[in-house]
Design a protein around this motif. Structure first.
Motif, PDB file in Angstrom:
ATOM      1  N   ASP A  14      37.116  40.963  28.535  1.00 54.14           N
ATOM      2  CA  ASP A  14      36.483  40.783  29.848  1.00 54.14           C
ATOM      3  C   ASP A  14      34.979  40.568  29.726  1.00 54.14           C
ATOM      4  O   ASP A  14      34.297  40.376  30.744  1.00 54.14           O
ATOM      5  N   THR A  15      34.458  40.594  28.534  1.00 56.97           N
ATOM      6  CA  THR A  15      33.044  40.283  28.320  1.00 56.97           C
ATOM      7  C   THR A  15      32.775  38.840  28.723  1.00 56.97           C
ATOM      8  O   THR A  15      33.468  37.925  28.273  1.00 56.97           O
ATOM      9  N   ALA A  16      31.788  38.652  29.591  1.00 54.49           N
ATOM     10  CA  ALA A  16      31.522  37.313  30.126  1.00 54.49           C
ATOM     11  C   ALA A  16      30.239  37.339  30.944  1.00 54.49           C
ATOM     12  O   ALA A  16      29.708  38.409  31.259  1.00 54.49           O
ATOM     13  N   VAL A  17      29.779  36.156  31.291  1.00 56.23           N
ATOM     14  CA  VAL A  17      28.783  36.027  32.339  1.00 56.23           C
ATOM     15  C   VAL A  17      29.546  35.894  33.649  1.00 56.23           C
ATOM     16  O   VAL A  17      30.429  35.042  33.774  1.00 56.23           O
ATOM     17  N   TYR A  18      29.220  36.755  34.591  1.00 57.95           N
ATOM     18  CA  TYR A  18      29.898  36.784  35.881  1.00 57.95           C
ATOM     19  C   TYR A  18      28.994  36.169  36.946  1.00 57.95           C
ATOM     20  O   TYR A  18      27.821  36.513  37.050  1.00 57.95           O
ATOM     21  N   TYR A  19      29.599  35.273  37.737  1.00 61.07           N
ATOM     22  CA  TYR A  19      28.875  34.578  38.790  1.00 61.07           C
ATOM     23  C   TYR A  19      29.529  34.839  40.148  1.00 61.07           C
ATOM     24  O   TYR A  19      30.766  34.946  40.238  1.00 61.07           O
ATOM     25  N   CYS A  20      28.712  34.894  41.179  1.00 55.32           N
ATOM     26  CA  CYS A  20      29.255  34.799  42.530  1.00 55.32           C
ATOM     27  C   CYS A  20      28.860  33.431  43.084  1.00 55.32           C
ATOM     28  O   CYS A  20      27.822  32.867  42.711  1.00 55.32           O
ATOM     29  N   ALA A  21      29.707  32.917  43.958  1.00 55.29           N
ATOM     30  CA  ALA A  21      29.491  31.569  44.472  1.00 55.29           C
ATOM     31  C   ALA A  21      30.180  31.412  45.815  1.00 55.29           C
ATOM     32  O   ALA A  21      31.110  32.159  46.141  1.00 55.29           O
ATOM     33  N   ARG A  22      29.746  30.416  46.557  1.00 52.16           N
ATOM     34  CA  ARG A  22      30.407  30.082  47.815  1.00 52.16           C
ATOM     35  C   ARG A  22      31.323  28.906  47.546  1.00 52.16           C
ATOM     36  O   ARG A  22      30.881  27.839  47.119  1.00 52.16           O
TER      37      ARG A  22
END
Length: 126
Positions: free
Chosen positions: A91-99
């Motif tokens: 689950d290691t990752a860069v996490y993004y939120c987006a519309r």
């Protein structure tokens, strides 16, 4: 101007729950028939949609992650939150939120997401 900003711990221990919050400014997360998503990119891999919450509060999750994922919102703060349980180093990752929202859950198309946060690195390690 629509802006999204992720926040949360950068290091999570295996088996714990990863929690991230996305703070949205410039538009209400309850307006406009919009969907608000979490997406991640593990090292050396492509983008992966995790799940979304709609303007009305309904949720959709990736089939591969739905058993461990919960997305909620705080409309008073114009925020939505990701909780991913029982994490492993995968689950290691860069996490993004987006519309935006994927037409097909397993196919990532960048044009389906109009606004993005800058991303936050989350490492799962003991």
């Amino acid at each position: 101007q629509v802006k999204l900003q992720e926040s949360g711990p950068g290091l999570v221990k295996p088996s714990q729950t990863l929690s991230l919050t996305c703070t949205v400014s410039g538009v209400s997360i309850t307006a406009g028939y919009d969907y608000w998503s979490w997406i991640r990119q593990p090292p050396g891999k492509g983008m992966e949609w995790i799940g979304s919450i709609s303007y009305s509060g309904s949720t959709r999750y990736s089939p591969s992650l739905k058993n461990r994922t919960s997305i909620s919102r705080d409309t008073s703060k114009n925020q939505f939150t990701l909780a991913l349980s029982s994490v492993t180093p995968e689950d290691t990752a860069v996490y993004y939120c987006a519309r935006g929202f994927p037409t097909i859950a397993t196919i990532f198309r960048r044009y389906e997401y109009k606004y993005w946060g800058q991303g936050t690195q989350v490492t799962v390690s003991s």
